[in-house]
Design a protein around this motif. Structure first.
Motif, PDB file in Angstrom:
ATOM      1  N   THR A   1       1.799   9.585   8.576  1.00  0.00           N
ATOM      2  CA  THR A   1       2.639   9.432   7.475  1.00  0.00           C
ATOM      3  C   THR A   1       3.710   8.345   7.575  1.00  0.00           C
ATOM      4  O   THR A   1       4.416   8.204   6.568  1.00  0.00           O
ATOM      5  CB  THR A   1       3.688  10.793   7.715  1.00  0.00           C
ATOM      6  N   ASN A   2       4.034   7.827   8.636  1.00  0.00           N
ATOM      7  CA  ASN A   2       4.917   6.466   8.741  1.00  0.00           C
ATOM      8  C   ASN A   2       4.182   5.208   8.985  1.00  0.00           C
ATOM      9  O   ASN A   2       4.575   4.324   9.693  1.00  0.00           O
ATOM     10  CB  ASN A   2       6.093   6.795   9.609  1.00  0.00           C
TER      11      ASN A   2
ATOM     12  N   THR B   1       2.950   1.842   8.132  1.00  0.00           N
ATOM     13  CA  THR B   1       3.504   0.502   7.179  1.00  0.00           C
ATOM     14  C   THR B   1       2.560  -0.477   7.190  1.00  0.00           C
ATOM     15  O   THR B   1       2.801  -1.387   6.440  1.00  0.00           O
ATOM     16  CB  THR B   1       4.869   0.055   8.022  1.00  0.00           C
TER      17      THR B   1
END
Length: 185
Positions: A67-68, A70
């Motif tokens: 979900t995170n 980058t």
């Protein structure tokens, strides 16, 4: 016809089997902006990824749940067409996945129009692609580590076509990208 690109993380002595060495250039706090920039460009030039069943199941168990992230890898893998070569898998359980039953079906996909197809991990499949003379390009991210033992990209007995070096790029982390293309088709 699309290019079939083998992208592998590899040690100085040719080992591609995932192990602790992979963490060397991925240490927390290390500036990887230059490496991420190149990975983004590689993802933009492809619209499909190719896996063997084992690597596919490992990727399926990890990437869809991020979900995170980058780096853009999660979005790319979730949106790209994923081809998995397997004689046993029935339900891929990951959107945009197509099951292929063998090298002939890989060849048929490669012959279709589109962007690059990238194979990564999947050493047994990659060895079969090399043996079938289907690999157009190798993108080797060489880590500054000597493993000493483990599965190698170019296994003994594989006939390797003549390759031409087309790019060498060092990164701040100590990893070096070596890109090779077949000399002729």
């Amino acid at each position: 016809m699309r290019d079939l690109v083998v992208t592998e993380n590899i040690t100085l002595d040719g080992v591609i089997e995932a192990a602790e060495w992979f963490n060397v250039a991925n240490a927390e706090g290390l500036d990887q902006s230059d490496l991420n920039e190149v990975l983004s460009a590689h993802m933009a030039s492809s619209d499909a990824v190719l896996f063997g069943r084992v690597s596919f199941e490992q990727m399926r168990g990890y990437w869809p749940n991020q979900t995170n992230d980058t780096s853009g890898v999660t979005d790319h893998l979730n949106n790209a067409t994923k081809y998995v070569v397997s004689s046993t898998l029935e339900d891929p359980e990951w959107a945009n996945t197509v099951i292929l039953r063998g090298i002939d079906e890989v060849r048929a996909v490669r012959d279709q129009p589109g962007k690059d197809i990238v194979a990564t991990g999947s050493i047994q499949l990659v060895h079969a692609l090399i043996a079938a003379d289907l690999v157009d390009e190798y993108r080797l991210f060489v880590y500054p580590v000597v493993q000493g033992a483990g599965k190698r990209l170019f296994a003994e007995g594989l006939e390797i076509p003549v390759l031409q070096l087309v790019e060498t790029r060092p990164f701040k982390s100590g990893v070096v990208l070596l890109r090779y293309r077949r000399s002729s088709r």
